[in-house]
Design a protein around this motif. Structure first.
Motif, short mmCIF file in Angstrom:
data_model
loop_
_atom_site.label_atom_id
_atom_site.label_comp_id
_atom_site.label_asym_id
_atom_site.label_seq_id
_atom_site.Cartn_x
_atom_site.Cartn_y
_atom_site.Cartn_z
N PRO B 99 0.80 -1.23 0.00
CA PRO B 99 0.00 0.00 0.00
C PRO B 99 0.83 1.28 0.00
O PRO B 99 2.02 1.28 0.31
CB PRO B 99 -0.78 -0.12 1.30
N GLY B 126 -9.27 -1.42 -3.88
CA GLY B 126 -7.87 -1.26 -4.27
C GLY B 126 -7.46 0.18 -4.21
O GLY B 126 -6.30 0.49 -4.01
N TRP B 141 -3.59 3.39 -2.36
CA TRP B 141 -3.63 2.30 -3.33
C TRP B 141 -3.13 1.05 -2.66
O TRP B 141 -2.08 1.06 -2.00
CB TRP B 141 -2.73 2.70 -4.52
N LEU B 142 -3.85 -0.05 -2.83
CA LEU B 142 -3.46 -1.27 -2.12
C LEU B 142 -2.22 -1.92 -2.70
O LEU B 142 -1.44 -2.50 -1.98
CB LEU B 142 -4.61 -2.27 -2.14
N THR G 34 -5.99 0.24 4.85
CA THR G 34 -6.33 -1.00 4.16
C THR G 34 -7.66 -1.56 4.66
O THR G 34 -8.40 -2.18 3.90
CB THR G 34 -5.21 -2.02 4.39
N GLN G 37 -10.31 0.16 2.84
CA GLN G 37 -10.33 -0.40 1.49
C GLN G 37 -11.14 -1.68 1.43
O GLN G 37 -12.07 -1.81 0.64
CB GLN G 37 -8.89 -0.75 1.07
N LYS G 41 -15.86 -1.09 1.55
CA LYS G 41 -16.27 -1.17 0.15
C LYS G 41 -16.86 -2.51 -0.21
O LYS G 41 -17.89 -2.57 -0.88
CB LYS G 41 -15.09 -0.83 -0.74
N ILE G 95 0.67 2.42 6.77
CA ILE G 95 1.91 1.65 6.75
C ILE G 95 2.31 1.41 5.30
O ILE G 95 1.47 1.37 4.39
CB ILE G 95 1.75 0.30 7.47
N VAL G 96 3.59 1.33 5.05
CA VAL G 96 4.06 1.02 3.70
C VAL G 96 5.04 -0.14 3.80
O VAL G 96 5.86 -0.21 4.72
CB VAL G 96 4.76 2.22 3.04
N LYS G 97 4.94 -1.04 2.83
CA LYS G 97 5.90 -2.15 2.81
C LYS G 97 7.14 -1.74 2.04
O LYS G 97 8.27 -2.08 2.38
CB LYS G 97 5.27 -3.38 2.18
N ILE G 101 7.97 4.12 -1.70
CA ILE G 101 6.72 4.83 -2.00
C ILE G 101 6.52 5.92 -0.97
O ILE G 101 6.35 5.67 0.23
CB ILE G 101 5.54 3.85 -1.94
#
Lengths: 496, 169, 120, 85, 84, 243, 118
Positions: B99, B126, B141-142, G34, G37, G41, G95-97, G101
């Motif tokens: 994400p 997404g 954005w996923l 997330t 998300q 939805k 959080i970002v992996k 990004i």
């Protein structure tokens, strides 16, 4: 008949309250005048209706055209009529007193009068209605308007008192609602007369639970013992006329609801014992607490609670003489307490803490107001020739008739306590030297008129008690005779 | 941007829209209901038409309606497609996601069109619109496939925006 | 089945009331007290509606499919009463919260132990 | 047909239970609000479904009103979080 | 009452109780308020199942948005956390 | 310690309540009471399909008058307890005002607001046919205004208009009541004096529909007033004492 | 009319599964963004699907179910969006992996702030 109809006691103040903001936009002084006209008109109707009401008769007003068990009905009988008369008269007098009320301006006086109007409407609704849930709605109306009125002054600790009041009030009204629900599940109806008929088949244990819930629900406004924590705070923090009308209207409506439920709906022997114990507890605790108070408003509040306790004792005797005494006491208490609060309001107007010790020597500084206060003090402790004497006498004889000698002794003892603390104030008023540089605030002419009217009433009733004793005894009959009430409300139902 | 339509057009557009909505609420052709509907929607549109629409009737040309219907189809297909995508992710024990928040530049100018675009982006799983500043959409954005504006535009907004431009610009 | 439902529905309504009462009586925070009061209200509303339900009943509304007078209908009276009670409860809550704001302005706290000009 | 609805209802209830667990676990305010949002969307569906099971058309109004009002509560909390009210 | 309704009924009651206990013990008042909102949500489902759509509607209209917002406004005017 | 006492007391209370309610099993047939009359009279005499509405507005209409009064009272009491800003956004916290809501929410609010109002109007106009009625419709309308109020912090609700709506709606209610006093057959307060119409029709139930519309306006205006008062409390400082 | 029944039941089943997945998503996902998300939805789609399914099964109800679906389609994304924005403004970052990004929104906000200070 169309003009003099009990429905106006509720419809008119509501209409005026709704319209008052608009009236203010048209012409501002009308905000103060209109309530006066309405209260005067209500007082007129209530005299007209009450004097024309035959003894033992009741006027049943169906609302929305549905006969009693279906729709809500108002019951205007000798008892409710008498209480309505007291409330409307007091409402008018309090209006006269507070006519110039609020130097703070137009917006606040608008809110004040709206809240006041609805307090009166709610109290009368509690007294007149013959439907148990409607009773709850009107109790909520009186309660919410009292919260607003208690917190009316921003500078004092009104909000704190009001929150305390609200907390107790919300709890007890929820329990009242629960009681109504249980009553409905057991009887399938909400009309008080029909409930009274059907309640015979309900198990005693269930009845007892309902009764306790109702005690809690009405006890708060009747200032009954465990639920009266709000009383001293609210009375001392609310504006003067509001405290007067709490004593004169709110407490009366509460005790009315309680005894109406007890006498008309339930048929249990244990009730009166419970009420008696509650009354004695309330009286003893309140009067001893009053002895210690330094703030005059708090003292008057505790004294008011003590009087309510005495009224409960009288009602708990379950004899006609007892009811008679209780109603007489209600009448006197309403008039005298109102007078005391009104005059105390002026006596302590410019002191900050409203302490009793601030009153030194006011007998010479403000002779008129101090005289009124003195009159009230004499009357409330039950000295002749004031009206309080007769009511206290009738209570004592009623208790003696029942041979409850311990209670008799207690009442006498408590009367001594009462005399002590009231006379302490009178002593300060007349026999102490004034503090230096006391600021005084002369009552305006309208306040003087209001207080004089009350004083004259008290003296006249004191000298000629026969003026009202007949009405009171009719009222006592109306409350005591349960089957008559049921017959008036539900003419087609045969008892037994 | 085009200039705003006239007041009358906006007013009548609002009125008719609300009336149709009323008919959908009541689902009845009773004459009393219809009269009540005309009356009530008239009153409501009196004080809301100023901000309810900026376009008025100019939006109701056959071409635009056609594109609108086409948009709905595209939207529904995207919706279903991407929902299965999310289902795949949620069920997968490893949660294969990557994400991040990216920037998407939009060519739309009308507020309403931007709202539709953003809602569509949000509803297609997404992607989630976090904010709009001027014509930049910030989208969470996923599974980020690239952060440059071209990739993001093509991946996220292009399908919807191509049609929306035809309707609103 | 019936007993089971009796216990669970009434039981949870009463439990809800007790939870609300507990919060109102024990908690020291003004807003928490008001929350407790509103939970208490919710419990009693639930009790009202539960009492009004009858087996296999439908709502007391005569509409398109239910014009037949023999249909069992839920007791409309508790429902009507509860409507009133909900609105009244909302009014009381609003007033209570306004008082909380007033008290906070004056004492700068929402803890009742610290607000005792008038001896709680 | 009853069996079909029982299965459907069980599935939805299970989903709602997960929402409740998320609501309790948090950890932040926003997470709880998300759980609330999900649950209210489920409720809207459930209300329509029950209206179908009870076969009363008028019940749908409740669902309609929920769809409109539910999101205002969420927006209010969101506005509180961003410091707007 | 069908079995499906009973599942929802019992489920909603569990929801209500859990949310109520949570609202009482939670120290963060915002969380407590969201929990009361959840109570309203589940409560209106219960009302609906008990064939009281009027009441469900009222609970939805008042409980979900209005009641929540007056609490939240109060909290932002006072303190967010309940102190010990 | 206090907690233990409270819990014990509550458990006793709960036990007694439970034992009381066991005597009326869930869903079992009840003692014959007023409800049977209501279920019969409402469609036949009054021609109102929603029996709850019939009870709320006609049979127990006095309760509704009281209920409306309670809300009116709450909004008045709120006004007297808290200070409201006098003029357009003075005394608001500028920091909070600076946090504008997102463009999307504002656009959405613009589009949804008329629809929410229409929905509210639908609910209270159809109070006698479908679930819902004056209170619910009023609450929905107030929620619509709430949406606008929180999306546009500078939105200014005209309290003059609110006062007028509130006063006129309340007056209408009471005057309809007095109208029953004058025009109806039995001269009773709140009695129906209009033709009843036919069941399941928009125009049915006589005064019931009109009263519910008045209630809807009044409740909507009152709750909006309450929300606006709460949302625009002065940030700090109370006015000095007036005794 | 058999075919419509099948469509209706199919839609309801799909909707129920999506509602379940929504709940599961809210439960399983690692952080707030997330969760929005996956959760809201999927549940929105599930709700829309169930409602439309009911509308197909009962043709007289179709218009109203459609209205509900449209309201849901406008309102639910709005609330998700508002929530995400509010959370971001409350300094709760996603959080970002992949460290590369960057949070574009944060950068833009910083720029705006700097502009304001100048």
């Amino acid at each position: 008949m169309v003009i003099s109809n009990p429905i106006y006691f509720i419809a008119l103040p509501l209409l005026t309250a709704f319209l008052l903001p608009l009236i203010g936009k048209v012409y501002k002084p009308l905000i103060r005048l209109t309530p006066g006209f309405v209260f005067a008109f209500m007082a007129y109707i209530s005299f007209d209706l009450f004097l024309n009401l035959e003894q033992g008769k009741a006027q049943i007003i169906q609302i929305a055209g549905w006969a009693p068990p279906l729709g809500i009905n108002l019951v205007y009988d000798n008892f409710s009529g008498f209480i309505t008369l007291i409330i409307t008269t007091l409402a008018f007098i309090v209006w006269v007193y507070s006519y110039k009320f609020k130097k703070v301006g137009f917006d606040n006086s608008k809110k004040f009068f709206i809240l006041m109007m609805l307090l009166v409407a709610g109290s009368i609704g509690v007294v007149l209605t013959g439907d148990i849930f409607n009773l709850f709605v009107f109790i909520e109306i009186t309660a919410i308007s009292s919260y607003g009125l208690t917190a009316f002054y921003k500078g004092r600790d009104g909000a704190e008192a009001a929150f305390k009041f609200l907390f107790i009030g919300a709890l007890s009204s929820t329990l009242l609602l629960l009681g109504i629900l249980i009553l409905y599940t057991q009887t399938g109806t909400l009309n008080m007369a029909e409930i009274a008929i059907r309640l015979k088949d309900v198990p005693i244990a269930t009845q007892a639970i309902i009764l306790i819930l109702f005690f809690v629900g009405f006890g708060i406004e009747a200032e009954m013992f465990p639920l009266n924590g709000w009383v001293p705070d609210a009375y001392s923090q609310a504006p003067g006329p509001v405290a007067a009308s709490f004593a004169g209207m709110l407490a009366k409506a509460g005790i009315y609801g309680l005894v109406r439920i007890i006498y008309t709906i339930f048929d249990l022997n244990g009730i009166f014992g419970l009420l008696l114990i509650m009354g004695i507890l309330t009286m003893i605790i309140a009067e001893t607490a009053a002895l210690k108070q330094k703030n005059i408003r708090r003292m008057l509040a505790y004294s008011s609670m003590g009087q309510m306790g005495l009224i409960m004792i009288a009602f708990a005797l379950n004899t006609k003489a007892g009811i008679y005494a209780a109603i007489f006491l209600m009448f006197n208490h309403a008039l005298i307490k109102t007078m005391l609060f009104l005059s105390a309001g002026f006596l302590t107007y410019s002191t900050k803490d409203k302490k009793i010790s601030d009153l030194d020597g006011f007998g010479k500084i403000m002779p008129f107001t101090a005289l009124i206060f003195g009159l009230g003090a004499f009357a409330i402790v039950g000295l002749p020739p004031f009206s309080g004497f007769w009511s206290k006498l009738s209570v004592l004889t009623a208790v003696a008739d029942k041979t409850y000698y311990v209670i008799l002794a207690t009442i006498l003892l408590i009367s001594v306590v009462e005399i002590v603390y009231y006379f302490r104030i009178i002593g300060r008023l007349y026999f102490k030297k004034a503090h230096e540089e006391v600021k005084i605030h002369k009552p305006s002419w309208n306040a003087q008129v209001a207080m004089s009217v009350l004083a004259i009433l008290i003296i006249v009733v004191g000298i000629y008690p026969d003026l009202i004793t007949e009405y009171i005894s009719n009222a006592a009959d109306a409350l005591f005779d349960k089957s008559a009430y049921i017959k008036e409300v539900l003419p087609n139902v045969s008892l037994n | 941007m085009k200039k705003e339509s006239s007041k009358i057009s906006k007013f009548f557009y609002t009125w008719i829209f609300l009336f149709v909505l009323w008919m959908a609420f009541t689902t009845s052709l009773d004459i009393a209901e219809l009269i009540a509907g005309v009356f009530i929607s008239f009153i409501i549109s009196l004080f809301t038409y100023k901000f309810f629409t900026t376009t008025g009737f100019s939006i109701l040309t056959p071409k635009k309606i056609f594109y609108f219907i086409k948009y709905l189809f595209v939207f529904i297909i995207e919706l279903i497609k991407a929902n299965f995508d999310v289902a795949r992710i949620v069920i997968n024990p490893k949660l294969p996601i990557n994400p991040g928040i990216v920037e998407v530049e939009s060519k739309l100018t009308s507020d309403f069109a931007k709202m539709i675009l953003a809602n569509s982006i949000t509803l297609t799983p997404g992607t989630l619109t976090v904010d709009i500043i001027d014509n930049k959409l910030f989208v969470h954005w996923l599974y980020v496939k690239g952060t440059d504006t071209e990739t993001t535009y093509n991946e996220i907004a292009k399908t919807f925006e191509d049609i929306l431009i035809k309707i609103y610009e | 089945m019936q007993d089971y439902l009796t216990y669970s529905v009434y039981g949870s309504a009463i439990l809800l009331m007790l939870i609300g009462l507990y919060a109102a009586l024990v908690k020291k925070n003004l807003i928490k007290i008001v929350i407790g009061l509103s939970i208490l209200d919710a419990g009693i509303h639930l009790l009202f509606v539960a009492v009004g339900y009858l087996n296999n009943a439908t709502a007391p509304i005569f509409s398109e499919t239910v014009l037949d007078k023999n249909v069992v209908m839920a007791d409309p009276v508790p429902q009507a009463l509860v409507l009133t009670a909900i609105v009244i409860g909302f009014g009381v809550t609003a007033v209570a919260l306004a008082l909380v704001v007033r008290l906070y302005r004056k004492h700068n706290t929402t803890n009742i132990d610290e607000i005792k000009n008038l001896k709680w | 047909m009853d069996l079909f609805f029982i299965i459907i209802i069980s599935i939805i209830s299970l989903g709602a239970l997960f929402g409740l667990i998320r609501f309790i676990k948090g950890p932040t305010t926003s997470d709880r609000v998300v759980a609330l949002d999900t649950l209210s969307a489920m409720l809207i569906a459930v209300l329509v479904l029950l209206a179908f099971i009870f076969d009363r058309y008028i019940y749908i109004d409740v669902s309609l009103i929920y769809a409109v009002l539910g999101f205002i509560g969420i927006i209010t909390i969101a506005r509180y979080l961003e410091g707007g009210i | 009452m069908g079995i499906g309704s009973i599942i929802f009924l019992i489920g909603a009651l569990i929801f209500i109780l859990v949310a109520a206990i949570y609202a009482v013990i939670q120290k963060d008042l915002i969380h407590a308020v969201i929990a009361t909102s959840l109570i309203s949500l589940a409560l209106s489902l219960v009302f609906y199942i008990l064939q009281a759509p009027d009441v469900a509607l009222t609970e939805a209209a008042i409980g979900i948005a209005l009641s929540t917002i007056i609490f939240i406004i109060t909290i932002r005017n006072t303190k967010r956390y309940e102190s010990e | 310690m206090k907690k233990l006492i409270v819990i014990t007391l509550l458990l006793i209370l709960g036990f007694y309540l439970m034992s009381t309610f066991i005597s009326v099993p869930f869903g079992a047939e009840r003692i014959a009471g007023v409800k049977d009359y209501y279920l019969k009279q409402s469609p036949e005499t009054l021609k109102v399909s929603n029996v709850v509405t019939a009870i709320v507005v006609s049979f127990r209409g006095f309760d509704t008058l009281g209920e409306v009064t309670v809300l009116f009272l709450a909004s008045t009491a709120l006004g007297s307890i808290l200070y409201r800003r006098r003029t357009h956004h003075s005394g608001l916290n500028p920091q909070r005002e600076a946090v504008v809501s997102s463009t999307l929410v504002r656009t959405g609010a613009k589009v949804l607001f008329p629809m929410i109002i229409l929905l509210g109007a639908y609910v209270f106009v159809h109070g006698h046919l479908t679930p819902g009625g004056g209170f619910q419709g009023g609450a929905i309308i107030a929620t619509g205004f709430l949406l606008i109020l929180i999306s546009y912090r500078k939105f200014f609700i005209n309290h003059n208009v609110l006062t007028w709506v509130e006063a006129l709606a309340g007056t209408t209610f009471v005057l309809i009541g007095i109208g029953g006093f004058i025009f109806a057959n039995q001269n009773n307060f709140l009695e129906n004096f209009l033709p009843e119409g036919t069941l399941n029709n928009l125009i049915s139930g006589g005064v019931v529909g009109i009263i519910y519309i008045a209630v809807g306006f009044k409740v909507g205006a009152e709750i909006t007033g309450i929300l606006d008062t709460l949302l625009t409390i002065k940030e700090a400082g109370l006015n000095p004492d007036e005794n | 009319m058999q075919i419509f029944d099948y469509i209706g039941y199919f839609l309801i089943s799909v909707g129920a599964i999506f509602l379940f997945l929504g709940g599961l998503g809210v439960f399983r996902m690692p952080d707030f963004y997330t969760r929005v998300q996956a959760g809201t939805k999927a549940s929105t789609l599930g709700a829309m699907s169930i409602i439309l399914g009911v509308g197909v099964l009962q043709p007289e109800w179709f218009v109203k179910t459609l209205v509900i679906v449209i309201f849901l389609a406008i309102a639910n994304p709005l609330s998700s969006h508002a929530l995400a924005r509010g959370t971001h403004k409350a300094h709760q970052k996603p959080i970002v992996k992949d460290e590369k990004i960057e949070d574009a929104y944060e950068i833009a906000e910083h720029k705006a702030e700097e502009k304001n200070i100048k």
